[in-house]
Design a protein around this motif. Structure first.
Motif, PDB file in Angstrom:
ATOM      1  N   GLY A 137       0.819  -1.214   0.000  1.00 50.86           N
ATOM      2  CA  GLY A 137       0.000   0.000   0.000  1.00 50.86           C
ATOM      3  C   GLY A 137       0.846   1.254   0.000  1.00 50.86           C
ATOM      4  O   GLY A 137       0.557   2.224  -0.719  1.00 50.86           O
ATOM      5  N   VAL A 138       1.919   1.260   0.795  1.00 50.07           N
ATOM      6  CA  VAL A 138       2.844   2.395   0.812  1.00 50.07           C
ATOM      7  C   VAL A 138       3.440   2.574  -0.583  1.00 50.07           C
ATOM      8  O   VAL A 138       3.509   3.692  -1.105  1.00 50.07           O
ATOM      9  N   LYS A 139       3.860   1.478  -1.191  1.00 49.95           N
ATOM     10  CA  LYS A 139       4.438   1.516  -2.541  1.00 49.95           C
ATOM     11  C   LYS A 139       3.443   2.133  -3.525  1.00 49.95           C
ATOM     12  O   LYS A 139       3.789   3.043  -4.284  1.00 49.95           O
ATOM     13  N   GLU A 140       2.203   1.666  -3.480  1.00 54.75           N
ATOM     14  CA  GLU A 140       1.181   2.157  -4.407  1.00 54.75           C
ATOM     15  C   GLU A 140       0.947   3.660  -4.236  1.00 54.75           C
ATOM     16  O   GLU A 140       0.938   4.410  -5.210  1.00 54.75           O
ATOM     17  N   VAL A 141       0.776   4.108  -3.001  1.00 53.29           N
ATOM     18  CA  VAL A 141       0.502   5.525  -2.744  1.00 53.29           C
ATOM     19  C   VAL A 141       1.715   6.383  -3.117  1.00 53.29           C
ATOM     20  O   VAL A 141       1.580   7.413  -3.783  1.00 53.29           O
TER      21      VAL A 141
END
Length: 151
Positions: A137-141
């Motif tokens: 999720g961190v990667k995506e955001v």
């Protein structure tokens, strides 16, 4: 009781400063921590609260910022973490330490997250799977944010 470590890692195509800001900001993103809201002022010794809903149950996990360093390589933040959903008493021996390290890479940032104090190998695997999902999720955001900035 054992002390098994859960490790999750991810490479993010975004500058380390941007990833750091995302990890050390209050608020919520649906993609990160199952949409939990994070509340902290992110200073050394400060309280941190994660609140949200997991599998239909409301939760409010908590801990403290016990190490914070964005001056040296790698950048590092260590948090304590306790979840009442564990069913364990809220005492220090039932807390985890979450060790985040951010290393700059030619492509962006490599994040390593270690969670200690898991009582069994199975518990460590379960924690690892949750942290892998959170880091994705961190990667995506972060990558979406980096892509939207002018070059």
């Amino acid at each position: 009781m054992g002390n098994y470590v859960a490790r999750a890692e991810v490479d993010v195509r975004a500058p380390r400063r941007e990833v750091w800001k995302l990890l050390t900001s209050s608020g919520s993103h649906p993609e990160i921590l199952f949409g939990a809201e994070v509340v902290s002022d992110w200073r050394l010794g400060s309280r941190i609260v994660w609140r949200g809903e997991w599998q239909g149950r409301a939760f409010e996990d908590h801990g403290r910022v016990i190490e914070l360093d964005d001056r040296e390589e790698p950048w590092r933040i260590v948090l304590t973490h306790f979840s009442p959903l564990s069913g364990l008493p809220d005492v220090p021996e039932n807390y985890h330490a979450l060790h985040f390290e951010l290393n700059a890479t030619p492509e962006g940032t490599h994040i390593t997250l270690d969670q200690d104090n898991n009582p069994t190998v199975e518990a460590a695997r379960h924690s690892r799977d949750n942290w892998v999902a959170m880091l994705q999720g961190v990667k995506e955001v972060a990558e979406r944010s980096a892509a939207s900035r002018p070059a």
